[in-house]
Write a protein that holds these residues in place. Structure first.
Motif, short mmCIF file in Angstrom:
data_model
loop_
_atom_site.label_atom_id
_atom_site.label_comp_id
_atom_site.label_asym_id
_atom_site.label_seq_id
_atom_site.Cartn_x
_atom_site.Cartn_y
_atom_site.Cartn_z
N ASN A 287 63.72 -53.98 -23.95
CA ASN A 287 63.01 -54.61 -22.83
C ASN A 287 62.29 -53.56 -21.98
O ASN A 287 61.19 -53.81 -21.49
CB ASN A 287 63.97 -55.42 -21.95
CG ASN A 287 64.37 -56.75 -22.59
OD1 ASN A 287 63.97 -57.02 -23.73
ND2 ASN A 287 65.15 -57.54 -21.90
N ASP B 133 59.21 -52.70 -23.90
CA ASP B 133 58.21 -53.77 -23.97
C ASP B 133 57.74 -54.26 -22.61
O ASP B 133 56.83 -55.10 -22.54
CB ASP B 133 58.79 -54.98 -24.74
CG ASP B 133 59.13 -54.62 -26.18
OD1 ASP B 133 58.56 -53.63 -26.69
OD2 ASP B 133 59.95 -55.32 -26.79
N VAL C 297 59.42 -56.18 -20.41
CA VAL C 297 59.77 -57.59 -20.23
C VAL C 297 61.18 -57.67 -19.63
O VAL C 297 62.01 -56.80 -19.89
CB VAL C 297 59.66 -58.35 -21.58
CG1 VAL C 297 60.64 -57.80 -22.60
CG2 VAL C 297 59.87 -59.83 -21.41
N ALA C 298 61.42 -58.67 -18.81
CA ALA C 298 62.74 -58.79 -18.17
C ALA C 298 62.96 -60.22 -17.70
O ALA C 298 62.02 -61.02 -17.63
CB ALA C 298 62.82 -57.85 -16.97
N THR D 176 56.82 -60.50 -17.60
CA THR D 176 56.38 -59.17 -18.01
C THR D 176 56.44 -58.29 -16.76
O THR D 176 56.24 -58.75 -15.65
CB THR D 176 54.93 -59.20 -18.52
OG1 THR D 176 54.13 -59.87 -17.57
CG2 THR D 176 54.85 -59.93 -19.84
#
Lengths: 287, 287
Positions: A253, A256, A258-259, A281
């Protein structure tokens, strides 16, 4: 509701506000007075009643009255002090719905031509774990005193009644390791069934940012505790694969951007606070 | 454990396997035999006991024995049929831990110099809602029969004991609207406190892909049901802001290519299935 049962209810209500024994209303005077709900149910709380001389007889008359009034769910919240009501309720077709510190909630579904629509009580235990990673990419890990089946795991524990996941994670990390942390994001949820007390189990993993460095372990619950390089954790042969999955997901994550974020609000109608968790994002700096 | 108490335990165990009355072992013969646990606790299930003639006396002797054995948590799982045990347990310092269909679990913490470490029972009700959007970007919405404070909302309901969020969402959508769906992703979780039965409330919103088109509403629970253009839903003045937030988040996540995915696994040690939910980036075609 028939005019008769409506009258019965009025009389019963009046009786509850005066000395019942001073009236001579035959059978009606002994009926319990409960709190009505929007599902046409009624709840009697044992602590709200005056001295009850003959519980069995009172119950019998109340049930007849509620039946005439076409009540649906009838509930008795029985405090520890009145627990001798319970065998009588059981003999009269009441079942247990739930119990908590100090009381049992029993219920009886009165309609004979309609299935009960009473939802079961809570059946899921909530737990939290924390991924706490410092600036050197070391992970905060603990070894529990009473559960030594894995050498190292994430700090964490049960969510207290009324507590948010994030607050529970920050509290558990502090209690177990004395490390102060701040919320970053939610990482994962794990849902499984057939756990403690035959409940399902929902374990939420929270990413926290450490604000202090020095560990002081809780001797009562924790056998050992340390900062461990993430690479060592992932390569350790005896650490559970699911714990490794969580930490790998943290790295994925972060890469990328993202969370799962949290958002606090006040419910428009209920005027009560809530927290919503949702995927977003992010810039990698915030991770 | 002292040699004496160890002997008592052995004798008590033997007595449980034969006719108790044929022995003349004084006080020991009446002690209950429970199931030990790894926390040095003991659980007595009323249904597992032979006929108990004098519960109060048996309990007294058992408590003395467990005290001598330095037991910690003592549990009684009392079935509806033995509910007359409950007032006696209450008088002997037992409290309620939880209750379910057919039984109450009562407990007493015996150590006097150690705080109880017994976790509270489940205190969170689980619910699900579903964002079901068809190829025309219409959203499946319902108006409930017994809860008309909002004109249109997402279909959904309570998660059954032992059920996964996703299965619950698919089931509720089918029950309420007759629309068959497939899982796409988890959208949000909303956590709030002080809900039904004084429990906390965790509501999970699941994105589902409709596999059928024709609505057949459940008359028992649903007043009305239809496909509604997403834009109309978001612009409706009387729809709750939180319901609008969920649908807006659906659009945001679709645009950003991010979602909460699910992954099924079998726990390495417990050998039980679990589901993990985690954020991931996705191609927009999969959204």
């Amino acid at each position: 509701m028939s005019p008769l049962s409506s009258n019965l209810k009025t009389i019963a209500f009046r009786c509850s506000n005066v000395n019942k024994r001073s009236f001579s209303l035959g059978r009606i005077e002994m009926a319990f007075v409960g709190k009505s709900d929007r599902f046409n149910g009624v709840t009697v709380y044992s602590r709200d009643q005056n001295h009850v001389e003959n519980f069995a007889e009172n119950l019998q008359q109340s049930l007849e009255q509620w039946d005439a009034e076409k009540k649906r769910g009838v509930w008795f919240k029985v405090a520890l002090e009145e627990s001798d009501w319970i065998p009588v309720l059981a003999k009269n077709g009441f079942n247990y719905h739930h119990a908590r510190d100090g009381y049992v909630m029993m219920y009886k579904w009165l309609p004979t031509h309609e299935a009960s629509n009473i939802p079961p009580y809570a059946h899921t235990m909530l737990g939290v774990g924390a991924v706490v990673v410092n600036e050197k990419d070391d992970l905060l890990v603990v070894c529990e005193r009473y559960n030594r089946i894995t050498p190292w795991k994430l700090p964490g524990g049960y969510v207290e009644p009324g507590e948010n996941f994030v607050d529970a994670a920050i509290r558990e990390v502090y209690e177990e390791t004395n490390i102060r942390t701040e919320f970053k994001s939610v990482l994962c949820l794990r849902h499984a069934h057939g756990g403690q007390f035959s409940c399902s189990d929902l374990y939420t993993v929270i990413c926290l940012k450490p604000m202090t460095e020095d560990i002081l372990k809780d001797d009562r619950e924790i056998h050992d505790c340390k900062w461990m390089p993430i690479a060592d954790f992932l390569a350790h042969p005896d650490i559970h694969e699911l714990n490794k999955f969580f930490v790998q997901k943290f790295l994925d994550n972060r890469r990328d951007g993202v969370a799962i974020e949290s958002k606090h609000g006040i419910h428009q109608l209920l005027k009560k606070p809530y927290t919503v968790y949702h995927a977003s994002t992010q810039t990698s700096s915030k991770m």
